[in-house]
Design a protein around this motif. Sequence first.
Motif, PDB file in Angstrom:
ATOM      1  N   ASP A  39       7.819  -1.875   1.476  1.00 51.20           N
ATOM      2  CA  ASP A  39       6.496  -1.340   1.809  1.00 51.20           C
ATOM      3  C   ASP A  39       6.630  -0.269   2.889  1.00 51.20           C
ATOM      4  O   ASP A  39       7.431  -0.418   3.809  1.00 51.20           O
ATOM      5  N   TYR A  60       1.694   2.209   1.249  1.00 50.85           N
ATOM      6  CA  TYR A  60       2.184   1.918  -0.088  1.00 50.85           C
ATOM      7  C   TYR A  60       2.808   0.531  -0.019  1.00 50.85           C
ATOM      8  O   TYR A  60       3.898   0.369   0.513  1.00 50.85           O
ATOM      9  N   GLY A  61       2.072  -0.431  -0.495  1.00 48.37           N
ATOM     10  CA  GLY A  61       2.564  -1.796  -0.404  1.00 48.37           C
ATOM     11  C   GLY A  61       1.593  -2.750  -1.060  1.00 48.37           C
ATOM     12  O   GLY A  61       0.712  -2.336  -1.819  1.00 48.37           O
ATOM     13  N   CYS A  62       1.727  -4.018  -0.736  1.00 53.00           N
ATOM     14  CA  CYS A  62       0.904  -5.041  -1.369  1.00 53.00           C
ATOM     15  C   CYS A  62      -0.504  -5.044  -0.774  1.00 53.00           C
ATOM     16  O   CYS A  62      -0.785  -4.359   0.215  1.00 53.00           O
TER      17      CYS A  62
END
Lengths: 129, 171
Positions: A39, A60-62
């Motif tokens: 991430d 940009y990740g969960c």
Amino acid sequence: MAYSERVIDHYENPRNVGSLDKDDEEVGTGIVGAPACGDVMKLQIRVEDGVITDARFKTYGCGSAIASSSLVTEWVKGMRVEQALEINNSQIAQELSLPPVKIHCSVLAEDAIKAAIRDWQAKQQAQVS
Amino acid sequence: MDAMNHFARLGLAPSCDIDAGALENNYLALQKRHHPDGTANGTVSERRLAMEISSAVNEAYRVLRDPVRRVEYLCRLGGVDLDSSDPNGGAPTMSQSFLIEMIDRRDALEQTRARGHAALDELRAKVEREQDDALAFALVSLRSGSIAAAAVALVERRYLQRLVGEIDGEV
């Protein structure tokens, strides 16, 4: 894994997504990453008279990482820099009801705001000297 | 941690270059020897032991047959756990320039997507090559004894793997 309602809210309606001009003297930029999952998070603040007047993020990740950074930008707006430095990951995790496996997402957001403030502070010191 | 490492568990010397045939043969032999069915008439403790060994053998095989997991595991044996964010002994922190590049490339993804499938496939292939290069670099580093350099390359690979996930539209 089920996300909490607060996470889903921030994930579906992220606050303050975007960028500020990183070369602006009043802007601090923090970029951090989570090596275990890949991430990446960018968090920026604009500071006027010691008060954070704007904050933007790109993560940009969960869902939990997005929600953590979204929440932090919401929190820091209107805060003094010193106050924002005191934000810690457990406050974020608690607010979003993050499960233990997602605590690192809140750590990432704490690291990002601290890095952004440090970047802004370094710019101010460079101006003085 | 388990007293016996995955390599020892499968009768192999810890190395990036394992003999794939020996891995396969040793695994099958061990699996057969410790299969829980073999102790179906044994005592409770015999059955439990067989089950524990059998699952340890399976786990060792799962890690060692995968070239990425195998190299990551060698790093762990060398004292760097890539799944941990602990500043001591956890995954190394990447440079700002690398992280900025990762953000920029993710930012640029939307434009690539707008250019259509071919452009996206091309980008995907490129990032996969970069992943392979990072793994190759990690192997070279490990062979020359530099666990720290290998760990950085493997973390780089994880970020690239994540970028492929973004290209594929995973969340």
